[in-house]
Scaffold this motif. Structure first.
Motif, PDB file in Angstrom:
ATOM      1  N   VAL A  58      -0.047 -19.878 -14.765  1.00  0.00           N
ATOM      2  CA  VAL A  58       0.526 -18.564 -14.509  1.00  0.00           C
ATOM      3  C   VAL A  58       0.772 -17.817 -15.821  1.00  0.00           C
ATOM      4  O   VAL A  58       0.797 -18.410 -16.890  1.00  0.00           O
ATOM      5  N   VAL A  59       0.954 -16.498 -15.691  1.00  0.00           N
ATOM      6  CA  VAL A  59       1.262 -15.613 -16.812  1.00  0.00           C
ATOM      7  C   VAL A  59       2.589 -14.938 -16.512  1.00  0.00           C
ATOM      8  O   VAL A  59       2.823 -14.493 -15.381  1.00  0.00           O
ATOM      9  N   VAL A  60       3.464 -14.847 -17.510  1.00  0.00           N
ATOM     10  CA  VAL A  60       4.737 -14.148 -17.339  1.00  0.00           C
ATOM     11  C   VAL A  60       4.466 -12.659 -17.474  1.00  0.00           C
ATOM     12  O   VAL A  60       3.892 -12.212 -18.465  1.00  0.00           O
ATOM     13  N   ILE A  61       4.886 -11.886 -16.465  1.00  0.00           N
ATOM     14  CA  ILE A  61       4.614 -10.450 -16.478  1.00  0.00           C
ATOM     15  C   ILE A  61       5.855  -9.612 -16.749  1.00  0.00           C
ATOM     16  O   ILE A  61       5.760  -8.404 -16.903  1.00  0.00           O
ATOM     17  N   ALA A  62       7.039 -10.257 -16.810  1.00  0.00           N
ATOM     18  CA  ALA A  62       8.272  -9.523 -17.094  1.00  0.00           C
ATOM     19  C   ALA A  62       9.276 -10.461 -17.734  1.00  0.00           C
ATOM     20  O   ALA A  62       9.281 -11.654 -17.468  1.00  0.00           O
ATOM     21  N   GLY A  63      10.120  -9.914 -18.606  1.00  0.00           N
ATOM     22  CA  GLY A  63      11.174 -10.696 -19.228  1.00  0.00           C
ATOM     23  C   GLY A  63      10.914 -10.956 -20.695  1.00  0.00           C
ATOM     24  O   GLY A  63       9.977 -10.428 -21.289  1.00  0.00           O
ATOM     25  N   GLY A  99       6.916 -24.356 -21.142  1.00  0.00           N
ATOM     26  CA  GLY A  99       6.964 -23.532 -22.348  1.00  0.00           C
ATOM     27  C   GLY A  99       7.508 -22.134 -22.153  1.00  0.00           C
ATOM     28  O   GLY A  99       7.509 -21.334 -23.082  1.00  0.00           O
ATOM     29  N   VAL A 100       8.007 -21.812 -20.955  1.00  0.00           N
ATOM     30  CA  VAL A 100       8.511 -20.469 -20.663  1.00  0.00           C
ATOM     31  C   VAL A 100       9.998 -20.556 -20.349  1.00  0.00           C
ATOM     32  O   VAL A 100      10.446 -21.504 -19.717  1.00  0.00           O
ATOM     33  N   ASN A 101      10.749 -19.557 -20.808  1.00  0.00           N
ATOM     34  CA  ASN A 101      12.199 -19.492 -20.591  1.00  0.00           C
ATOM     35  C   ASN A 101      12.888 -20.729 -21.170  1.00  0.00           C
ATOM     36  O   ASN A 101      13.743 -21.338 -20.547  1.00  0.00           O
ATOM     37  N   LEU A 157      18.889 -30.038 -27.594  1.00  0.00           N
ATOM     38  CA  LEU A 157      17.687 -30.329 -26.813  1.00  0.00           C
ATOM     39  C   LEU A 157      17.079 -29.022 -26.344  1.00  0.00           C
ATOM     40  O   LEU A 157      17.797 -28.101 -25.972  1.00  0.00           O
ATOM     41  N   GLU A 158      15.756 -28.926 -26.354  1.00  0.00           N
ATOM     42  CA  GLU A 158      15.093 -27.755 -25.798  1.00  0.00           C
ATOM     43  C   GLU A 158      14.719 -28.063 -24.364  1.00  0.00           C
ATOM     44  O   GLU A 158      14.191 -29.134 -24.068  1.00  0.00           O
ATOM     45  N   LYS A 159      15.009 -27.102 -23.494  1.00  0.00           N
ATOM     46  CA  LYS A 159      14.835 -27.322 -22.066  1.00  0.00           C
ATOM     47  C   LYS A 159      14.210 -26.084 -21.437  1.00  0.00           C
ATOM     48  O   LYS A 159      14.583 -24.954 -21.781  1.00  0.00           O
ATOM     49  N   ASP A 160      13.260 -26.275 -20.512  1.00  0.00           N
ATOM     50  CA  ASP A 160      12.669 -25.162 -19.771  1.00  0.00           C
ATOM     51  C   ASP A 160      13.542 -24.848 -18.570  1.00  0.00           C
ATOM     52  O   ASP A 160      13.832 -25.719 -17.760  1.00  0.00           O
ATOM     53  N   MET A 161      13.951 -23.597 -18.454  1.00  0.00           N
ATOM     54  CA  MET A 161      14.809 -23.171 -17.350  1.00  0.00           C
ATOM     55  C   MET A 161      13.971 -22.447 -16.294  1.00  0.00           C
ATOM     56  O   MET A 161      12.877 -21.965 -16.583  1.00  0.00           O
ATOM     57  N   PRO A 162      14.489 -22.366 -15.070  1.00  0.00           N
ATOM     58  CA  PRO A 162      13.733 -21.707 -13.993  1.00  0.00           C
ATOM     59  C   PRO A 162      13.537 -20.218 -14.238  1.00  0.00           C
ATOM     60  O   PRO A 162      14.334 -19.567 -14.903  1.00  0.00           O
ATOM     61  N   ILE A 163      12.454 -19.700 -13.672  1.00  0.00           N
ATOM     62  CA  ILE A 163      12.136 -18.278 -13.735  1.00  0.00           C
ATOM     63  C   ILE A 163      11.770 -17.838 -12.319  1.00  0.00           C
ATOM     64  O   ILE A 163      11.200 -18.617 -11.551  1.00  0.00           O
ATOM     65  N   HIS A 164      12.116 -16.610 -11.974  1.00  0.00           N
ATOM     66  CA  HIS A 164      11.849 -16.120 -10.623  1.00  0.00           C
ATOM     67  C   HIS A 164      10.352 -15.853 -10.447  1.00  0.00           C
ATOM     68  O   HIS A 164       9.685 -15.407 -11.377  1.00  0.00           O
TER      69      HIS A 164
END
Length: 106
Positions: A10-15, A37-39, A58-65
């Motif tokens: 996927v590609v992030v289109i906003a944020g 690798g996003v958010n 620690l680096e952690k990936d968080m959820p994105i809508h």
């Protein structure tokens, strides 16, 4: 049937991470996914010798809508929308790219 599934690119289109690409790792709850690798955020953790946890950052990936991501089309090398189509005389439902009509994952 979900338009975006685990394992899709996927590609992030906003944020704040707009333009980044990644793989969907998992669904967290309805409408939220974790993308590799996003958010990414830094989380401070305390050491816990009983559990064997080392303290520090620690680096952690968080959820994105899901409204902030779009599926990546490798043919056009751009973000694309997803549609559905019945094949084999209405026996099987597949996901397609809206721009060209190609079947996803084929």
């Amino acid at each position: 049937m979900e338009k975006i599934r685990k394992g899709d690119e996927v590609v992030v289109i906003a944020g704040k991470d707009k333009g980044k690409r990644g793989i969907v790792l998992r669904y967290v709850k309805v409408g939220y996914v974790v993308v590799e690798g996003v958010n990414r955020v830094k989380k401070h953790t305390k050491p816990n010798p009983v559990k064997g946890v080392v303290g520090g950052l620690l680096e952690k990936d968080m959820p994105i809508h899901v409204s902030n991501i779009a599926i990546y089309n490798p043919l056009t090398k751009k973000a694309d929308r997803v549609g559905f189509k019945w094949i084999d005389d209405g026996k099987k439902k597949v996901r397609i790219f809206k721009s060209g009509g190609e079947v996803l994952g084929a």
